[in-house]
Design an enzyme around this catalytic site. Structure first.
Site, short mmCIF file in Angstrom:
data_model
loop_
_atom_site.label_atom_id
_atom_site.label_comp_id
_atom_site.label_asym_id
_atom_site.label_seq_id
_atom_site.Cartn_x
_atom_site.Cartn_y
_atom_site.Cartn_z
N HIS A 199 10.94 -12.07 64.02
CA HIS A 199 9.68 -11.34 64.08
C HIS A 199 8.57 -12.35 63.77
O HIS A 199 8.37 -12.70 62.60
CB HIS A 199 9.66 -10.22 63.05
CG HIS A 199 10.74 -9.20 63.22
ND1 HIS A 199 10.55 -8.00 63.88
CD2 HIS A 199 12.04 -9.21 62.82
CE1 HIS A 199 11.68 -7.31 63.86
NE2 HIS A 199 12.61 -8.03 63.24
N PHE A 200 7.88 -12.81 64.79
CA PHE A 200 6.82 -13.79 64.59
C PHE A 200 5.43 -13.15 64.54
O PHE A 200 4.42 -13.85 64.49
CB PHE A 200 6.88 -14.88 65.67
CG PHE A 200 7.96 -15.91 65.42
CD1 PHE A 200 8.62 -16.00 64.21
CD2 PHE A 200 8.32 -16.80 66.43
CE1 PHE A 200 9.62 -16.96 63.99
CE2 PHE A 200 9.31 -17.77 66.22
CZ PHE A 200 9.95 -17.85 65.00
N ASP A 221 16.98 -12.61 61.60
CA ASP A 221 16.06 -11.47 61.39
C ASP A 221 14.85 -11.93 60.57
O ASP A 221 14.37 -11.22 59.69
CB ASP A 221 16.77 -10.29 60.72
CG ASP A 221 15.96 -9.00 60.83
OD1 ASP A 221 15.01 -8.95 61.64
OD2 ASP A 221 16.28 -8.05 60.09
N HIS A 230 6.53 -11.38 55.28
CA HIS A 230 5.40 -10.63 54.74
C HIS A 230 4.75 -11.52 53.68
O HIS A 230 5.37 -12.45 53.16
CB HIS A 230 5.86 -9.33 54.10
CG HIS A 230 6.59 -8.41 55.02
ND1 HIS A 230 5.95 -7.62 55.94
CD2 HIS A 230 7.92 -8.18 55.19
CE1 HIS A 230 6.85 -6.93 56.63
NE2 HIS A 230 8.05 -7.26 56.21
#
Length: 446
Positions: free
Chosen positions: A63-64, A311, A315
């Protein structure tokens, strides 16, 4: 013409480790042999001095965060951290903002990556309860898979209409990759613990909220539906021992229609780590017990689990350091995934060829990626040199993630990635990313 000779290496490829040399011209591997003699004066020679030479790692789940969530991560930062970790190709997820649920939005992400990615790139298309007609337009030659969230997700990406789900399974032109956790089970569990603790639920209860039952209920439904419809299914981030009964280990990967993967954090951490790490190791699905952790590792070796992924889902520290119900799940991993797996090698728990099989060869087979994932003549020169005897410690000044932290902080790894090549160009050397935006769009042999 760019010419590079990597000499005196130990090649880890296709089940063996052997001394050898690799000659590169432009973006391709031209020759692989025990000894290569090149007479041209314009060849750059890199003496590996006995280091391991691996195919570039292919990470099928990152998730970039671009577009829309770039305060956490973006393609430029994510791809830089990836090549520092020996990952030369990545496949990114559709839950960005806006979500990648139309062909037009998918192509916009490819345009972003073309401008900024150091690594090779591709993007999964996202399924929803109401975009079946867009799903049917997916081009299997240039799109790796359809991603479905069968558990908690943002906005409209939870696919919970069973009739729609069956139609998607029947009609998807590409492999379907799924996040499996049962939404209602999680909601019921969360309500119970919120009643006891309010928002500040101790992290030790995370794997009881996102429980074994929630995982198994969802993944078993997905497997049943794949068998019913004949869809090709890949179950992301398996986290429980119970789920392993759903998968076969005896078939060759190319003959499997239902496959599964495990992530680095589910192999490295277990629920005893929550007390020290807290929300920094809050992932969905949750890190579970030591018994689950050991079962996952055994299933990896027994080929019930086909792929190792990260994965990678960063954050900010501020977001992660909130109370349980407010702290988002996910953490940064691409820079440290291969070094972590190499620690298991040093402990005698897994061989180097098996690591390469699960992180390089198998993603290429599963997604039918053209000319990558192996050290072979005629293949793209995506390569990684690893010094197995060069300890280093993860600390703030060598973390390349945009979020600036790592769950591996203060961990000392025995192996160091010294060089990473993407399409024949050196893009990383000894803790420095050489800002060469040389990534290419992955293509698929379908």
């Amino acid at each position: 013409m760019r010419k590079i000779l990597i000499k005196n290496a130990k090649l880890v490829n296709e089940g063996v480790v052997k001394d050898g040399e690799v000659y590169i011209e432009d973006d391709l591997i031209k020759e692989v042999a025990d000894i290569i003699s090149v007479k041209s004066h314009d060849v750059k020679v890199i003496d590996a001095e006995g280091q391991f030479l691996l195919p570039g790692v292919i990470d099928d789940q990152v998730h970039f965060r671009e577009p829309g969530l770039t305060h956490k991560e973006d393609i430029a930062f994510g791809s830089r951290a990836a090549v520092a970790g020996g990952i030369t190709s990545f496949i990114e997820m559709p839950n960005t903002n806006p979500q990648t649920v139309t062909i037009e939005l998918l192509e916009e992400k490819f345009d972003l990556a073309k401008e900024s990615s150091v690594a090779n790139y591709s993007f999964m298309f996202g399924g929803t309860n109401d975009n079946l007609e867009e799903i049917k337009k997916i081009n299997p030659k240039n799109t790796p898979a359809l991603k479905l969230f069968l558990g908690s997700s943002t906005g409209n990406m939870l696919v919970d209409d069973e009739k729609v789900l069956e139609e998607i399974f029947k009609n998807s032109p590409v492999l379907i990759a799924v996040h499996c956790e049962d939404e209602q089970t999680i909601k019921d569990n969360l309500a119970k613990y919120k009643k006891d603790f309010g928002d500040d639920i101790p992290m030790v209860y995370h794997p009881k909220i996102r429980s074994v039952e929630a995982c198994y209920l969802s993944s078993s439904k997905a497997v049943k539906l794949a068998k019913k419809t004949g869809a090709k299914l890949h179950v992301f981030h398996v986290s429980t021992a119970k789920e392993l009964s759903l998968f076969e280990g005896k078939k060759a990967l190319k003959d499997k229609k239902i496959t599964a993967e495990v992530c680095i954090h589910h192999l490295w951490f277990n629920d005893t780590d929550y007390e020290k790490k807290g929300t920094r190791i809050k992932w969905n699905p949750a890190v579970k017990t030591e018994k689950d952790q050991k079962a996952l590792f055994k299933a990896l070796l027994d080929n019930k689990l086909d792929v190792i992924a990260t994965d990678h889902a960063p954050h900010t520290k501020e977001e992660k350091d909130q109370a349980y119900t407010k702290a988002p799940s996910g953490g940064p991993l691409v820079q440290h995934a291969l070094p972590a797996m190499l620690e298991f090698y040093h402990k005698g728990q897994i061989s180097l060829p098996k690591i390469v099989e699960k992180m390089c060869h198998n993603p290429a087979i599963l997604f039918q990626i053209e000319k990558r994932g192996y050290i072979r003549e005629g293949y793209k020169a995506d390569l990684v040199l690893v010094d197995p005897n060069a300890p280093w410690t993860v600390q703030k000044d060598n973390i390349l993630y945009k979020c600036g932290w790592s769950p591996f902080e203060k961990t000392t790894f025995k192996s160091r990635i010294t060089h990473t090549f993407v399409n024949g160009k050196l893009v990383y050397k000894n803790f420095k990313v050489l800002d060469v935006k040389n990534g290419e769009r992955l293509m698929f042999d379908r």
